[in-house]
Enzyme design. Structure first.
Site, PDB file in Angstrom:
ATOM      1  N   HIS A 104       8.613  -9.517  -8.968  1.00 47.03           N
ATOM      2  CA  HIS A 104       9.845  -8.721  -9.057  1.00 47.03           C
ATOM      3  C   HIS A 104      11.063  -9.605  -8.789  1.00 47.03           C
ATOM      4  CE1 HIS A 104       6.813  -5.541  -7.889  1.00 47.03           C
ATOM      5  NE2 HIS A 104       7.339  -5.031  -8.980  1.00 47.03           N
ATOM      6  N   MET A 145       8.096   0.119  -8.983  1.00 44.82           N
ATOM      7  CA  MET A 145       7.517   1.173  -8.141  1.00 44.82           C
ATOM      8  C   MET A 145       7.475   0.677  -6.693  1.00 44.82           C
ATOM      9  SD  MET A 145       4.802   3.216 -10.431  1.00 44.82           S
ATOM     10  CE  MET A 145       3.414   2.118 -10.281  1.00 44.82           C
ATOM     11  N   GLY A 146       8.313  -0.289  -6.361  1.00 43.87           N
ATOM     12  CA  GLY A 146       8.356  -0.804  -4.993  1.00 43.87           C
ATOM     13  C   GLY A 146       7.213  -1.775  -4.732  1.00 43.87           C
ATOM     14  N   VAL A 177       4.203 -14.071 -12.976  1.00 43.23           N
ATOM     15  CA  VAL A 177       4.230 -15.016 -11.856  1.00 43.23           C
ATOM     16  C   VAL A 177       2.846 -15.001 -11.205  1.00 43.23           C
ATOM     17  CG1 VAL A 177       5.318 -15.560  -9.640  1.00 43.23           C
ATOM     18  CG2 VAL A 177       6.685 -14.600 -11.507  1.00 43.23           C
ATOM     19  N   SER A 195       0.572  -8.859  -8.170  1.00 45.61           N
ATOM     20  CA  SER A 195       0.535  -7.422  -8.440  1.00 45.61           C
ATOM     21  C   SER A 195       0.612  -6.711  -7.099  1.00 45.61           C
ATOM     22  CB  SER A 195      -0.786  -7.067  -9.135  1.00 45.61           C
ATOM     23  OG  SER A 195      -1.055  -5.687  -8.993  1.00 45.61           O
ATOM     24  N   SER A 196       1.303  -5.579  -7.101  1.00 47.28           N
ATOM     25  CA  SER A 196       1.395  -4.814  -5.846  1.00 47.28           C
ATOM     26  C   SER A 196       0.004  -4.421  -5.367  1.00 47.28           C
ATOM     27  CB  SER A 196       2.241  -3.558  -6.063  1.00 47.28           C
ATOM     28  OG  SER A 196       3.503  -3.931  -6.585  1.00 47.28           O
ATOM     29  N   ARG A 197      -0.922  -4.229  -6.313  1.00 44.06           N
ATOM     30  CA  ARG A 197      -2.272  -3.784  -5.929  1.00 44.06           C
ATOM     31  C   ARG A 197      -3.102  -4.898  -5.294  1.00 44.06           C
ATOM     32  NH1 ARG A 197      -1.452  -0.408 -10.719  1.00 44.06           N
ATOM     33  NH2 ARG A 197      -1.730   1.767 -10.119  1.00 44.06           N
ATOM     34  N   LEU A 221       7.513  -4.705  -3.564  1.00 37.20           N
ATOM     35  CA  LEU A 221       8.053  -5.834  -4.334  1.00 37.20           C
ATOM     36  C   LEU A 221       7.417  -7.156  -3.920  1.00 37.20           C
ATOM     37  CD1 LEU A 221      11.856  -4.916  -4.406  1.00 37.20           C
ATOM     38  CD2 LEU A 221      10.032  -4.195  -5.950  1.00 37.20           C
TER      39      LEU A 221
HETATM   40  O1  PAF Z   1       5.583  -1.539 -14.129  1.00 33.10           O
HETATM   41  C1  PAF Z   1       5.921  -0.678 -13.291  1.00 33.10           C
HETATM   42  O2  PAF Z   1       6.104  -0.952 -12.102  1.00 33.10           O
HETATM   43  C2  PAF Z   1       6.080   0.769 -13.747  1.00 33.10           C
HETATM   44  O3  PAF Z   1       5.163   1.097 -14.733  1.00 33.10           O
HETATM   45  C3  PAF Z   1       7.510   1.099 -14.177  1.00 33.10           C
HETATM   46  C4  PAF Z   1       7.906   0.330 -15.424  1.00 33.10           C
HETATM   47  C5  PAF Z   1       8.485   0.815 -13.056  1.00 33.10           C
HETATM   48  C6  PAF Z   1       7.611   2.591 -14.528  1.00 33.10           C
HETATM   49  O4  PAF Z   1       7.310   3.385 -13.434  1.00 33.10           O
END
Ligand code: PAF
Length: 292
Positions: free
Chosen positions: A47, A40-41, A186, A195-197, A43
């Site tokens: 990722h 979901m970007g 990681v 985590s992106s959050r 990154l």
């Molecule tokens: O883990 C994520 O980032 C999302 O749940 C995914 C697998 C890309 C689906 O939108």
């Protein structure tokens, strides 16, 4: 260098389903294997490690970037979810990604869209209870991405443990022709899972967030030291979490790694699952532990 790669030294950026299909089918006709990293970007190093694994395992790598509205509840953080496309593209380019797929929501979910892919029992607990509808959104978008791209392998992080198990189930049940690969979480040097959050955390919250890994490690150490009572393991982990005033426990569970059923006593391999709220931010983490 492979001929197809010489011809496509520049990273492609594809926005339509048709163009993405054309790219992947074209490579597949030449016998080129494709690895997909769905994201979901926003990154981060987690990722990057999935992209590295895809690079090693497949000839070509695609990353999808799509903040999937279907997996956010009406009161969740869809609008607040971090978006950093320019930086994401730089990361993909430097990591050697061949194609970034950035579909538009209108094409993924046109006005007459009405299908939801649903994995049953596995999604009714933990994340599924705290986030009703979430997994329907995940499994629907993952099915769509795997259908559009038909990658040989798709890479997911262990950080979202339940998601990984659900996606593995989905791929098996629907006979999808993609191998699901789950890669280790990681972590920051202090143990916080990437985590992106995490970028929403204030400095005080960021400090408190180390409690996820501290609590999981405490559980792991107790099990390694011979504790077999899940009640006792959970009590010790909960004590640590309660000691952090800005952290609110959502759920904590010790589960079977495959069925995700809660266990009462530890035998063999178990997974410690944890979700907390820190201010407005919800974080999850887990550890796989083997009792010897
Ligand atoms: O883990 C994520 O980032 C999302 O749940 C995914 C697998 C890309 C689906 O939108």
């Amino acid at each position: 260098m492979d001929a197809w790669r010489r011809l496509s030294a520049l990273m492609r950026r594809i926005q339509t389903v048709n163009a993405m299909r054309t790219w992947s089918r074209g490579l597949q006709r030449k016998g080129v294997t494709i690895g997909l990293v769905p994201t979901m970007g926003a990154l981060h190093e987690g990722h990057r490690s999935l992209i590295r694994a895809a690079r090693l395992a497949c000839d070509a790598v695609a990353v999808s970037i799509f903040v999937n509205p279907l997996q956010f509840g009406p009161l969740e953080d869809f609008d607040r979810y971090p978006r950093s496309l320019a930086q994401d593209l730089r990361i993909c380019r430097s990591a050697g990604v061949d194609t970034v797929f950035i579909p538009r929501a209108q094409e993924m979910y046109p006005a007459d869209f009405e299908t939801v892919v649903s994995v049953q029992r596995l999604t009714r607990r933990y994340e599924g209870l705290s986030r009703p509808g979430h997994f329907g959104g995940v499994t629907t978008v993952v099915t769509k991405l795997l259908n559009i791209i038909r990658p040989d392998k798709a890479f997911f992080g262990q950080k979202d443990y339940q998601q990984a198990v659900v996606v593995e189930r989905l791929a098996k049940d629907l006979d999808l022709d993609t191998e699901i690969v789950v890669r280790p979480t990681v972590r920051e040097p202090d143990g916080l899972a990437l985590s992106s959050r995490n970028r929403h955390l204030s400095p005080e919250e960021r400090k408190a967030a180390t409690v996820l890994y501290r609590a999981l490690s405490e559980g792991r150490e107790l099990i390694r030291a011979g504790e077999r009572s899940v009640r006792k393991v959970e009590a010790a982990m909960t004590r640590l979490i309660r000691a952090e005033p800005v952290v609110r426990l959502d759920y904590l569970a010790v589960v079977d790694p495959i069925t995700l059923d809660e266990v009462r006593s530890v035998r063999g391999r178990v997974v410690l699952l944890l979700a907390v709220w820190i201010g407005e931010t919800r974080l999850i983490d887990n550890l796989i532990v083997t009792a010897r």
